[in-house]
Design a protein around this motif. Structure first.
Motif, PDB file in Angstrom:
ATOM      1  N   GLY A  28     -20.662 -23.282 -33.071  1.00  0.00           N
ATOM      2  CA  GLY A  28     -21.343 -23.724 -31.870  1.00  0.00           C
ATOM      3  C   GLY A  28     -20.675 -24.853 -31.121  1.00  0.00           C
ATOM      4  O   GLY A  28     -21.143 -25.241 -30.045  1.00  0.00           O
ATOM      5  N   SER A  55     -31.162 -13.642 -30.096  1.00  0.00           N
ATOM      6  CA  SER A  55     -30.116 -14.337 -29.340  1.00  0.00           C
ATOM      7  C   SER A  55     -28.995 -14.828 -30.245  1.00  0.00           C
ATOM      8  O   SER A  55     -27.860 -15.011 -29.787  1.00  0.00           O
ATOM      9  CB  SER A  55     -30.708 -15.530 -28.582  1.00  0.00           C
ATOM     10  OG  SER A  55     -31.177 -16.523 -29.489  1.00  0.00           O
ATOM     11  N   HIS A  56     -29.301 -15.049 -31.527  1.00  0.00           N
ATOM     12  CA  HIS A  56     -28.312 -15.589 -32.455  1.00  0.00           C
ATOM     13  C   HIS A  56     -28.392 -14.862 -33.802  1.00  0.00           C
ATOM     14  O   HIS A  56     -29.432 -14.276 -34.148  1.00  0.00           O
ATOM     15  CB  HIS A  56     -28.530 -17.089 -32.677  1.00  0.00           C
ATOM     16  CG  HIS A  56     -28.236 -17.927 -31.462  1.00  0.00           C
ATOM     17  ND1 HIS A  56     -29.094 -17.982 -30.377  1.00  0.00           N
ATOM     18  CD2 HIS A  56     -27.174 -18.722 -31.161  1.00  0.00           C
ATOM     19  CE1 HIS A  56     -28.573 -18.791 -29.458  1.00  0.00           C
ATOM     20  NE2 HIS A  56     -27.422 -19.239 -29.901  1.00  0.00           N
ATOM     21  N   VAL A 104     -23.868 -19.710 -37.845  1.00  0.00           N
ATOM     22  CA  VAL A 104     -24.757 -19.125 -36.847  1.00  0.00           C
ATOM     23  C   VAL A 104     -23.950 -18.925 -35.574  1.00  0.00           C
ATOM     24  O   VAL A 104     -23.181 -19.804 -35.166  1.00  0.00           O
ATOM     25  CB  VAL A 104     -25.994 -20.016 -36.602  1.00  0.00           C
ATOM     26  CG1 VAL A 104     -25.608 -21.359 -36.017  1.00  0.00           C
ATOM     27  CG2 VAL A 104     -27.008 -19.305 -35.727  1.00  0.00           C
ATOM     28  N   LYS A 106     -23.823 -16.941 -31.459  1.00  0.00           N
ATOM     29  CA  LYS A 106     -24.605 -16.373 -30.359  1.00  0.00           C
ATOM     30  C   LYS A 106     -24.241 -14.909 -30.178  1.00  0.00           C
ATOM     31  O   LYS A 106     -23.062 -14.548 -30.196  1.00  0.00           O
ATOM     32  CB  LYS A 106     -24.343 -17.131 -29.054  1.00  0.00           C
ATOM     33  CG  LYS A 106     -25.219 -16.672 -27.898  1.00  0.00           C
ATOM     34  CD  LYS A 106     -25.029 -17.544 -26.665  1.00  0.00           C
ATOM     35  CE  LYS A 106     -25.945 -17.100 -25.529  1.00  0.00           C
ATOM     36  NZ  LYS A 106     -25.786 -17.959 -24.331  1.00  0.00           N
ATOM     37  N   ILE A 121     -19.824 -11.746 -29.853  1.00  0.00           N
ATOM     38  CA  ILE A 121     -20.418 -13.022 -30.235  1.00  0.00           C
ATOM     39  C   ILE A 121     -19.640 -14.176 -29.601  1.00  0.00           C
ATOM     40  O   ILE A 121     -18.562 -13.998 -29.045  1.00  0.00           O
ATOM     41  CB  ILE A 121     -20.428 -13.205 -31.767  1.00  0.00           C
ATOM     42  CG1 ILE A 121     -18.991 -13.188 -32.318  1.00  0.00           C
ATOM     43  CG2 ILE A 121     -21.288 -12.139 -32.437  1.00  0.00           C
ATOM     44  CD1 ILE A 121     -18.874 -13.597 -33.779  1.00  0.00           C
ATOM     45  N   TYR A 138     -31.089 -14.704 -36.697  1.00  0.00           N
ATOM     46  CA  TYR A 138     -31.508 -16.110 -36.695  1.00  0.00           C
ATOM     47  C   TYR A 138     -32.945 -16.161 -36.187  1.00  0.00           C
ATOM     48  O   TYR A 138     -33.245 -15.660 -35.095  1.00  0.00           O
ATOM     49  CB  TYR A 138     -30.582 -16.915 -35.787  1.00  0.00           C
ATOM     50  CG  TYR A 138     -30.953 -18.374 -35.643  1.00  0.00           C
ATOM     51  CD1 TYR A 138     -30.396 -19.330 -36.481  1.00  0.00           C
ATOM     52  CD2 TYR A 138     -31.842 -18.790 -34.650  1.00  0.00           C
ATOM     53  CE1 TYR A 138     -30.713 -20.678 -36.344  1.00  0.00           C
ATOM     54  CE2 TYR A 138     -32.175 -20.125 -34.504  1.00  0.00           C
ATOM     55  CZ  TYR A 138     -31.611 -21.067 -35.352  1.00  0.00           C
ATOM     56  OH  TYR A 138     -31.935 -22.387 -35.215  1.00  0.00           O
TER      57      TYR A 138
END
Length: 244
Positions: A28, A55-56, A104, A106, A121, A138
């Motif tokens: 991230g 979304s993740h 994690v 996106k 991603i 997630y």
């Protein structure tokens, strides 16, 4: 306790990061784009049906380039300047007993690339070719804990300024005309802004010429300072790399 079932990769992560040096130390931090390519035994669109409602995603992966080096009971986290030790289970060190990591990322969508089902991603901190051993959604209400204490990593790292030489600017502008490199300037600034140098290099003068491999390019840079002795990273030039 031992487990007899063998864990095999379900996917491979494709990223701009062709070497370990320069990869963000946490997910991230840099908005790099990439793909998770499903392996043949799970390469079916039904395996990801419904995944776009999230979304993740969590990626569980293998530190495949470190396995041969074994693991250590204590490590020297970069956050502590590389001078203090913590137990391996108190860190996210890559030198772990089972060599498993998690990140994690996106999710931007599901696409087909060269006959493979892929997840597009961003925000990953994985070297190109990393084996993915599981993919999980997630879940914000359970996976995000607002009052969590982050120990030595409570706050995001401070960024350092990145400046491009005239030569590097011209090269980036030329490369950006190709679809592969449209985000090149943003990627370079994001990666180098983290100051990827080893911790021991940051406490003294450092005239070394560094190189980071992104996509199939080698980015050359070094430390510099302005008239107020404020350090920044100067990107000198880009060359076709050997890691493509």
């Amino acid at each position: 306790m031992t487990f007899t079932n063998q864990i095999v990769a379900v996917a491979t992560c494709r990223t701009p990061y062709k070497q370990k040096f320069g990869i963000p130390r946490q997910p991230g931090l840099v908005e790099a784009r990439g793909y998770v390519e499903l392996e043949p035994h799970v390469n079916h669109i039904d395996a990801v049906r419904g995944i776009e409602q999230y979304s993740h995603l969590w990626l569980l992966f293998c530190f495949h380039e470190n396995l041969a080096q074994g693991w250590k009971t204590t490590v020297r986290p970069p956050r502590l300047g590389g001078n203090e030790k913590l137990g391996v289970f108190a860190t996210r060190s890559t030198f772990r007993p089972n060599g498993i990591g998690q990140s994690v990322v996106k999710l931007h969508g599901v696409v087909q690339r060269k006959g493979k089902v892929c997840l597009e991603i961003s925000g990953m901190d994985l070297v190109d070719g990393t084996p993915i051993i599981d993919i999980k959604p997630y879940i914000p209400f359970s996976d995000s804990i607002t009052d969590a204490v982050g120990g030595i990593a409570q706050d995001a790292p401070k960024l350092i300024s990145v400046v491009y030489s005239d030569n590097a600017k011209a090269q980036i502008e030329r490369y950006a005309q190709q679809e592969t490199y449209t985000d090149l300037a943003v990627l370079i600034r994001g990666v180098l802004g983290q100051d990827p140098r080893p911790a021991y290099k940051k406490a003294k003068d450092d005239p070394k010429l560094y190189q980071v491999a992104l996509y199939d390019l080698d980015v050359f840079w070094q430390m510099a300072a302005d008239e107020h002795d404020q350090e920044y990273i100067l990107v000198l030039e880009l060359k076709p790399g050997k890691c493509g």
